[in-house]
Design a protein around this motif. Sequence first.
Motif, PDB file in Angstrom:
ATOM      1  N   PHE A   1       0.835  -1.207   0.000  1.00 25.92           N
ATOM      2  CA  PHE A   1       0.000   0.000   0.000  1.00 25.92           C
ATOM      3  C   PHE A   1       0.864   1.250   0.000  1.00 25.92           C
ATOM      4  O   PHE A   1       1.759   1.406   0.833  1.00 25.92           O
ATOM      5  N   ASP A   2       0.546   2.108  -0.953  1.00 24.30           N
ATOM      6  CA  ASP A   2       1.256   3.383  -1.077  1.00 24.30           C
ATOM      7  C   ASP A   2       0.799   4.316   0.038  1.00 24.30           C
ATOM      8  O   ASP A   2      -0.374   4.299   0.418  1.00 24.30           O
ATOM      9  N   LYS A   3       1.727   5.152   0.562  1.00 27.40           N
ATOM     10  CA  LYS A   3       1.329   6.022   1.688  1.00 27.40           C
ATOM     11  C   LYS A   3       0.456   7.195   1.241  1.00 27.40           C
ATOM     12  O   LYS A   3      -0.151   7.875   2.070  1.00 27.40           O
ATOM     13  N   GLY A   4       0.368   7.410  -0.100  1.00 26.92           N
ATOM     14  CA  GLY A   4      -0.526   8.472  -0.592  1.00 26.92           C
ATOM     15  C   GLY A   4      -0.095   9.839  -0.075  1.00 26.92           C
ATOM     16  O   GLY A   4       1.082  10.193  -0.130  1.00 26.92           O
ATOM     17  N   ASN A   5      -1.049  10.599   0.470  1.00 28.95           N
ATOM     18  CA  ASN A   5      -0.714  11.956   0.937  1.00 28.95           C
ATOM     19  C   ASN A   5      -0.248  11.986   2.395  1.00 28.95           C
ATOM     20  O   ASN A   5      -0.105  13.039   2.986  1.00 28.95           O
ATOM     21  N   LYS A   6      -0.027  10.791   3.014  1.00 32.19           N
ATOM     22  CA  LYS A   6       0.430  10.744   4.411  1.00 32.19           C
ATOM     23  C   LYS A   6       1.952  10.839   4.457  1.00 32.19           C
ATOM     24  O   LYS A   6       2.653  10.441   3.533  1.00 32.19           O
ATOM     25  N   LYS A   7       2.479  11.350   5.579  1.00 32.30           N
ATOM     26  CA  LYS A   7       3.936  11.484   5.738  1.00 32.30           C
ATOM     27  C   LYS A   7       4.586  10.120   5.986  1.00 32.30           C
ATOM     28  O   LYS A   7       5.730   9.892   5.629  1.00 32.30           O
TER      29      LYS A   7
ATOM     30  N   ARG B   1       4.950  -0.687   4.487  1.00 34.11           N
ATOM     31  CA  ARG B   1       4.453  -0.578   3.102  1.00 34.11           C
ATOM     32  C   ARG B   1       3.982  -1.954   2.632  1.00 34.11           C
ATOM     33  O   ARG B   1       2.920  -2.104   2.059  1.00 34.11           O
ATOM     34  N   HIS B   2       4.836  -2.965   2.895  1.00 32.70           N
ATOM     35  CA  HIS B   2       4.491  -4.328   2.478  1.00 32.70           C
ATOM     36  C   HIS B   2       3.941  -5.083   3.698  1.00 32.70           C
ATOM     37  O   HIS B   2       4.636  -5.245   4.689  1.00 32.70           O
ATOM     38  N   GLN B   3       2.695  -5.510   3.615  1.00 35.09           N
ATOM     39  CA  GLN B   3       2.066  -6.231   4.738  1.00 35.09           C
ATOM     40  C   GLN B   3       2.004  -7.722   4.397  1.00 35.09           C
ATOM     41  O   GLN B   3       1.668  -8.086   3.279  1.00 35.09           O
TER      42      GLN B   3
END
Length: 781
Positions: free
Chosen positions: A421-427, A471-473
Motif C-alpha cells: 500500500f502506497d502512503k498516498g498523501n500521508k507522511k 508498506r508491504h504487509q
Amino acid sequence: AVWNFPRTKEHHLPLQIGEMVHILQASEARQCRRLWLLQGIFPASLIRLKGGVVEQRGVEERVVPAEMPTVQEITTTLREWATIWKQLYVAGQTERYGQVKRMMQELMEQRSQLLSGTLPKDQLLRLRKEVTGKMDYGNKILALDLVVRDEDENILDPDRTSVISLFQAHRRAAQTLTQRLQEETSPQQRAPGHGTHGAASPSHNLYLCVRNFVCHIGEEAQLFMALYDPGEQRIISENYVIRWASTGVPQDIELLNNLKVVFTDLGSTDLKRERLFLVCQIIRVGRMDLRDSHSRKLSTGLRRPFGISAMDITDITKGTCDSDEDKQHFIPVHPVAADGDFLHNMIRKAVEGKDINHKGQGLWVSLKMLWGDLSQVRKDHPHLVDRSTAVARKLGYPEVIMPGKRDVRNDIYLTLVQGEFDKGNKKTQKNVEVTVCVCDEAGNVVQNVIHAGAGDSPTSHYRSVVYYQQRHQRWMETLKIAVPIEDVHRTHLRFTFRHRSSSDSKDRSERIFSMAFVRLMRPDGTTLRDGEHDLVLYKGDSKKLEDASAYLSLPSERNLSESKLLSGSSFRVSGAAPALAVSTRDSFQISTLICSTKLTQNVNLLGLLKWRSKPSLLCGNLQKLMNVDGGEVIKFLQDTLDALFSIMMEHSETDVYDTLVFDALVFIVRLVADRKFQHFNTVLEAYIRQHFSATLAYKKLLSVLTQYVEQAGRGEPCESLPRTFKALEYIFKFIVRSRHLFAQLYEGKEVAEFQRSLQRFFLTLNQLMQSPLEGPTLLSQ
C-alpha cells in the motif's frame, strides 16, 4: 478354585487357584459343607460357582464353562503365559519379561471389560478383535501354536471344519501376524497402548488441553493455536481460538480448566511429515502501542501482534514417545521485537528453536494422540472429548470420506496473504486494517458466516491484525467461510481497507480508502479455484466502495493483460461519472481452499453431477468423466455413482447410454483399486451395501459385459474389455446387489431370465477362452 488346597488325606482333591472342577454332589455333613467329585473332596468355600455345559463325544465328557468363548481363551492363555513369564525372569530376559507382563496386564483388564456385560455390541466386537489379535501376537513371539478363528473371533473346531477351510484360515492368520510383527519392528513404531486399530485406522486425532497461559500483556489477548509443517512453511489445520481477558483468565470464565480441542482428520501422510509443530499466535487487542500513556484519548480494539509460541510435537504424533493427557508441557512465548515482525515470519524463527529468555511467560498444555474417527473417539474417551470439546479440522480433506454417515461439508478457507500500500498523501506509511465480510448480490452483509477458528463464535466481519507503518504487509491469516450450499452462487467476498490511527479522534475520521471483491462461484457453475488470487483494488467514494451495484460488474482479479492496461496511476473502469478507479500502486493477494462435498471446481464433473439440467450434453459429459482428476472423483464418489445409476434407471427403455455408463463405472472401480485411493475400498463396499438402489442395473450391466466379451471372442478390437476384467469383482457385486433388490421388490420375479443372461455370459466367456485368434482376443484371454 479361588484358593490353593493341599492334599493332606487320601480322599482330598488338591486344588490350585484357577483350576476348574466339575461338581457332582454337595454334602452338608457335620456343618462343614464339602463338595464331591469323582476324584475326591474339598471345602466348598475354596471355589466360586460358575455355570457350565457338559459336552459328550462318545465316551468322552468335557465340561465347558457357560461364559463367552473369548473369556475362556484369555483365561487359558494367561495361565500358559504365566508359566513362560516366570521362566523368562529366571533366564534373565528382562525385555521380553516386561513385554509379556504388559500384555498380560492388558489382557486381564480387557477380560474384566468383557465380563462386565456393559459394552454395546459394536464395542464388544472391536474389543474381541483386539484381544484375539493380542493373544495371537503373544503366542507368536513366545513360539506357541498359532490359533485359527472364524469371522466372529471364535476358535475353529478342527473336528467340525474341513481341511481346506482350516488351511485357508491358517494362511490368513499367518499373514495378519506377519504384518503385525513388521509394524511392531518398523522404525516408526506406533504409540504404546494405542492397540492394533491405530495403524489400521485412516483417521488420527490430536487432543490438546490448554492448562494455563501466563503472560504479562495488560490487555485482552487472542490465542490462535494450530498445527504447522515447517517443511512446507504452512499451517495445516484450522485455528483453535481462545480469548484471554486482561485479568489473566479466559474471557468466558466457564472455560477455565476446560480449554480443550481435538485436531481431527489427520491421515497417515500427516503422521509421516518430517516434522510437525503446535504453534500459537498471540494477538493483543487494545492500543496501537503498549507504551502509549492514557493521557490522551487513544483508539482501542486494534488487533496487534504480540508473540509466538511453538512446540515440536513430531514424537507425539508419530508415537515414538508416549502421549499422556496428564503430562504438562511448557511452551515459551517469543515476543515481537520490532514493528516489522510479521507473525507468520516469526513462526519460522520460533520453529528454529533458538533459546530465549522467556521470563516464565508461556503456555502450559497437555497432548494426547487419539485413534479413529470423531464418533469413535467420543465413545472411547468420553472423559477427554465431549460435546463441549472444540473440533479443529484439517485444511483439506481427510484421507477417507465415508458415504452416508459422512459429514456434508461446505467450507471455504480464505487466507489473507499479503498486500502493498502506497502512503498516498500521508507522511508515513499507513497502518492498514483489512475487514472481510460476505455479501449477497444486493451488497447486504450475510450474517454470522465467518469463523476465525474452532471454539469461537461465528461473526459477520473479520478484522485483520494491524502492522505499524509497513508498506508491504504479510498477514497469512486464515479464516473459514461457511455459506449454505444453496446461497454460494449469489454471494461474494468483500475486502475493505482502512488506515488505523493511534489517536481516537483521528481514527474516527478515517474512511475506507480501497476495496476488493471476489465471487465464490464462477459463471460456469464451478467454485472459485484453489490457490492464490491477485485481486484488483478499487478506490473512490467510500459509500460507492460498499455499493455492490457499482462494483459487481467490474473485474475482480488481475491478469497479465489487465496489469499492462492499468499501468497509469489510476484507470477509470466505468464510463459513468461517479465511477470507481483502479488503484494501481496498491496490490492485494488472497488464497482460497474449497473443502466441499457438494461443490466442485471441475466443470466436467459438474456437468455429470447436474446432468438433468442439460440432458443434451450427457454423452459428452460421460466421456469427459475419464479426464477428471481422480482425487476430485473420489471426493464425490457417492454423488458420482448416484448420478451414473440414476442415468441408467431413467433410461431403462433405451440402451443409448449403457456402454458409456458401464465404462464410467469401470473407470471409478479402477480408481478405487489405485494404491493412492486404497482406503476407498471400504467406501465402495459401504455404498454397495447401504446406498445402492438401482433395481434394473443388473440387466444393463450383464448385457454390456456379455456384449464386450462376444466382441473380443470374434476378434474385434475392444479396448474396454481388459480394463473391465480388472474391475470384474465390483461389477459383479453391483449385479448381485441389484438382482437382490429387484427380487425383494418384485417378490422374486424374472428368475429364469436372470439365470439365462448369466448363463449366456459364462458361455461367451468359454467361447472367448477357446478362440484360437490372436490380437485383441489373445490380450483379453
